[in-house]
Design a protein around this motif. Sequence first.
Motif, PDB file in Angstrom:
ATOM      1  N   LYS A 220       0.845  -1.187   0.000  1.00 58.87           N
ATOM      2  CA  LYS A 220       0.000   0.000   0.000  1.00 58.87           C
ATOM      3  C   LYS A 220       0.879   1.234   0.000  1.00 58.87           C
ATOM      4  CE  LYS A 220      -3.538   2.356   2.815  1.00 58.87           C
ATOM      5  NZ  LYS A 220      -4.325   2.283   4.083  1.00 58.87           N
ATOM      6  N   ALA A 221       0.472   2.233  -0.767  1.00 56.55           N
ATOM      7  CA  ALA A 221       1.220   3.483  -0.809  1.00 56.55           C
ATOM      8  C   ALA A 221       0.259   4.632  -1.099  1.00 56.55           C
ATOM      9  CB  ALA A 221       2.305   3.421  -1.878  1.00 56.55           C
ATOM     10  N   ASN A 222       0.655   5.826  -0.674  1.00 56.30           N
ATOM     11  CA  ASN A 222      -0.193   6.992  -0.895  1.00 56.30           C
ATOM     12  C   ASN A 222      -0.048   7.568  -2.293  1.00 56.30           C
ATOM     13  OD1 ASN A 222      -1.389   7.051   1.692  1.00 56.30           O
ATOM     14  ND2 ASN A 222       0.442   8.015   2.551  1.00 56.30           N
ATOM     15  N   SER A 223       0.977   7.136  -2.992  1.00 53.38           N
ATOM     16  CA  SER A 223       1.178   7.607  -4.361  1.00 53.38           C
ATOM     17  C   SER A 223       1.778   6.489  -5.199  1.00 53.38           C
ATOM     18  CB  SER A 223       2.117   8.819  -4.376  1.00 53.38           C
ATOM     19  OG  SER A 223       3.426   8.428  -3.992  1.00 53.38           O
ATOM     20  N   ILE A 224       1.642   6.635  -6.511  1.00 49.77           N
ATOM     21  CA  ILE A 224       2.249   5.665  -7.417  1.00 49.77           C
ATOM     22  C   ILE A 224       3.772   5.709  -7.282  1.00 49.77           C
ATOM     23  CG2 ILE A 224       2.612   5.058  -9.845  1.00 49.77           C
ATOM     24  CD1 ILE A 224      -0.134   4.267  -8.772  1.00 49.77           C
ATOM     25  N   GLU A 225       4.317   6.915  -7.070  1.00 46.55           N
ATOM     26  CA  GLU A 225       5.760   7.041  -6.893  1.00 46.55           C
ATOM     27  C   GLU A 225       6.252   6.214  -5.713  1.00 46.55           C
ATOM     28  OE1 GLU A 225       4.336  10.704  -9.021  1.00 46.55           O
ATOM     29  OE2 GLU A 225       3.655   9.497  -7.330  1.00 46.55           O
ATOM     30  N   ASP A 226       5.457   6.168  -4.638  1.00 48.29           N
ATOM     31  CA  ASP A 226       5.840   5.372  -3.471  1.00 48.29           C
ATOM     32  C   ASP A 226       5.789   3.879  -3.778  1.00 48.29           C
ATOM     33  OD1 ASP A 226       6.344   7.591  -1.957  1.00 48.29           O
ATOM     34  OD2 ASP A 226       4.379   7.599  -0.958  1.00 48.29           O
ATOM     35  N   LEU A 227       4.808   3.470  -4.590  1.00 48.07           N
ATOM     36  CA  LEU A 227       4.761   2.061  -4.991  1.00 48.07           C
ATOM     37  C   LEU A 227       5.993   1.699  -5.814  1.00 48.07           C
ATOM     38  CD1 LEU A 227       1.141   0.984  -6.079  1.00 48.07           C
ATOM     39  CD2 LEU A 227       2.458   0.213  -4.109  1.00 48.07           C
ATOM     40  N   VAL A 228       6.404   2.609  -6.681  1.00 41.48           N
ATOM     41  CA  VAL A 228       7.605   2.378  -7.485  1.00 41.48           C
ATOM     42  C   VAL A 228       8.802   2.135  -6.583  1.00 41.48           C
ATOM     43  CG1 VAL A 228       9.239   3.424  -9.106  1.00 41.48           C
ATOM     44  CG2 VAL A 228       6.776   3.706  -9.471  1.00 41.48           C
ATOM     45  N   LYS A 229       8.941   2.963  -5.542  1.00 41.78           N
ATOM     46  CA  LYS A 229      10.074   2.827  -4.626  1.00 41.78           C
ATOM     47  C   LYS A 229      10.000   1.516  -3.839  1.00 41.78           C
ATOM     48  CE  LYS A 229      10.565   7.832  -3.973  1.00 41.78           C
ATOM     49  NZ  LYS A 229      10.384   8.956  -3.025  1.00 41.78           N
ATOM     50  N   LYS A 230       8.801   1.154  -3.410  1.00 43.75           N
ATOM     51  CA  LYS A 230       8.649  -0.061  -2.594  1.00 43.75           C
ATOM     52  C   LYS A 230       8.966  -1.327  -3.377  1.00 43.75           C
ATOM     53  CE  LYS A 230       5.321   1.276   0.983  1.00 43.75           C
ATOM     54  NZ  LYS A 230       4.075   0.884   1.663  1.00 43.75           N
ATOM     55  N   LEU A 231       8.587  -1.351  -4.654  1.00 44.87           N
ATOM     56  CA  LEU A 231       8.648  -2.594  -5.420  1.00 44.87           C
ATOM     57  C   LEU A 231       9.622  -2.547  -6.589  1.00 44.87           C
ATOM     58  CD1 LEU A 231       4.799  -3.274  -5.491  1.00 44.87           C
ATOM     59  CD2 LEU A 231       6.499  -4.445  -4.089  1.00 44.87           C
ATOM     60  N   SER A 232      10.308  -1.417  -6.758  1.00 42.45           N
ATOM     61  CA  SER A 232      11.259  -1.250  -7.870  1.00 42.45           C
ATOM     62  C   SER A 232      10.587  -1.488  -9.218  1.00 42.45           C
ATOM     63  CB  SER A 232      12.458  -2.199  -7.706  1.00 42.45           C
ATOM     64  OG  SER A 232      13.140  -1.922  -6.506  1.00 42.45           O
ATOM     65  N   LEU A 233       9.342  -1.023  -9.330  1.00 41.32           N
ATOM     66  CA  LEU A 233       8.603  -1.152 -10.589  1.00 41.32           C
ATOM     67  C   LEU A 233       8.929   0.073 -11.444  1.00 41.32           C
ATOM     68  CD1 LEU A 233       5.172  -2.425  -9.212  1.00 41.32           C
ATOM     69  CD2 LEU A 233       7.027  -3.765 -10.204  1.00 41.32           C
ATOM     70  N   THR A 234      10.044   0.024 -12.126  1.00 45.92           N
ATOM     71  CA  THR A 234      10.649   1.182 -12.778  1.00 45.92           C
ATOM     72  C   THR A 234       9.688   1.952 -13.677  1.00 45.92           C
ATOM     73  OG1 THR A 234      12.711  -0.070 -12.799  1.00 45.92           O
ATOM     74  CG2 THR A 234      12.633   1.920 -14.148  1.00 45.92           C
ATOM     75  N   ASN A 235       8.881   1.228 -14.435  1.00 45.24           N
ATOM     76  CA  ASN A 235       8.035   1.872 -15.444  1.00 45.24           C
ATOM     77  C   ASN A 235       6.589   2.060 -15.000  1.00 45.24           C
ATOM     78  OD1 ASN A 235      10.268   1.837 -17.167  1.00 45.24           O
ATOM     79  ND2 ASN A 235       9.731  -0.183 -17.982  1.00 45.24           N
ATOM     80  N   LEU A 236       6.315   1.862 -13.717  1.00 45.10           N
ATOM     81  CA  LEU A 236       4.915   1.894 -13.273  1.00 45.10           C
ATOM     82  C   LEU A 236       4.277   3.265 -13.459  1.00 45.10           C
ATOM     83  CD1 LEU A 236       2.535   0.425 -12.023  1.00 45.10           C
ATOM     84  CD2 LEU A 236       3.397   1.056  -9.758  1.00 45.10           C
ATOM     85  N   LYS A 237       4.994   4.350 -13.156  1.00 42.36           N
ATOM     86  CA  LYS A 237       4.378   5.677 -13.253  1.00 42.36           C
ATOM     87  C   LYS A 237       3.943   5.996 -14.682  1.00 42.36           C
ATOM     88  CE  LYS A 237       4.904  10.408 -11.567  1.00 42.36           C
ATOM     89  NZ  LYS A 237       4.523  11.153 -12.790  1.00 42.36           N
TER      90      LYS A 237
END
Length: 487
Positions: free
Chosen positions: A357-374
Amino acid sequence: MLTNKNKYDVVIVGGGLSGLISAFQAADKGLKTLVLEKGRNLGGSGNYVEGLCAVGTEMQKAKGINYTPSQLVQTELNYSHYEADSRSLKEYFNESAETLKWLQSKMGVEFTEVTKLGSGMVTWHLLKGQGKEQIQKNIIPSVKKVGCEIEVSVSAQKILKDGKGKVSGLVIKSEANGAEEAISTNAVVIATGGFLNNPKLLREETGYDPDKIININSGKNTGDGQKLAWAAGAQRVAKGTLMAFNGYLNDPTNPPYKYWYSEMNTAASLQSLLFVNEQGDRFVNEQVTDNFADCGNVFLHQNAVYSIIDQATVDYLSKKGLLKIIEIYYEDTNKPLSHLQEQIDEALTQKLPFIHKANSIEDLVKKLSLTNLKPTVERYNELCKKGIDEDFGKDSHFLVSVERGPFYAFDLGVGAFTTLGGLKTDLDNHVLDRNGKIIDGLYAIGADAAGKLCGDTYSPNICGTCAGYCAYSGRKAALDIAKNLTR
């Protein structure tokens, strides 16, 4: 002694759905029949079977469904690119309606309705209370009533042959104390349910990564029958098929069955929302969930899969209803997933590894290293606003934007029920050797022989095919044994 006798007409290795049905038919024909079950309980993965495939039944006719066996055969052949065996499919489907009648009349098996799954044909004859109720309430008592001997916690270790290469016995072992002994028999039937629960064999024989596969079965299907038969000279073929289904919450800390009816699993896996891979890239039209085997295939070709959902979608599913029905589980789109938020919150509180869970997509990227998610989410939201999926062609109904936080990422593995195949059999379910010749007295039924029904992918377009084949092949083998022994 581990058994009541030292000689039997037929020994069936495996006390699941196909083995028990075969045992009933054999004993009902007057054969001295023994069932060996290595576990302490009967039914195996058959306890989780929901329904059996058949064509031309009274239940179908009552609903105005008039498929012919030939239609089903052709559908399977097309789906398998003709890797399936035409003759086996023809005989199976031609006898499928009669097989269901026989189950009802001889063992009291009860069916509730005939339906489909996803985009498939209406061939799925649902069992009352699923397999567990019918096996425990009707099939097992029927098997015992006709005089079949059943031994649990006893496994088969080696197939014995006489000087002419005919099956003559088995070495068996007590799973309680390890004691071994040999018994004599005219026939052995392999009914051990495949090798889904053997990671080493799964990797070697299918090429699938077992770490991505979540096994939803009895946990006992470790390839015992295949290994027995291979050691006796059986041909190793049709072994690459996995009955995979849609994505499934990937939680190694809990038993997989926990999420079978989970509203969280339904939301994350089965509503055709946004799926991304380990790079954060969208990779498929998410309506692939309409065909669970296709979905399993595409997921297995990613290094990781995440379902991305925002709070607005959680609120909609929790308060309004589903985007799509899930046959026999959630059939009313107007019925909300009223426990969804509660299940999500509980999983987060427990810090379960599959949910983020994250408050922003950017935070999800950081948590999961999903480079292209944004950029993926930005592009997806743009398509949602247009109402046209220019990238993968998903229906606009399932273009649900990901805009209002908090945001959730669910780690998905691939659920699977069984493997299909490993042993080559003829039309009477004799096991064939490396030259395609019959191994006299050796048979294989159910999932162990079902590779010939499909190609590299199980076809849920004709739902219940494997379970229906368990019943058909179990009976077929027993009838052939009885015929040969009474000549």
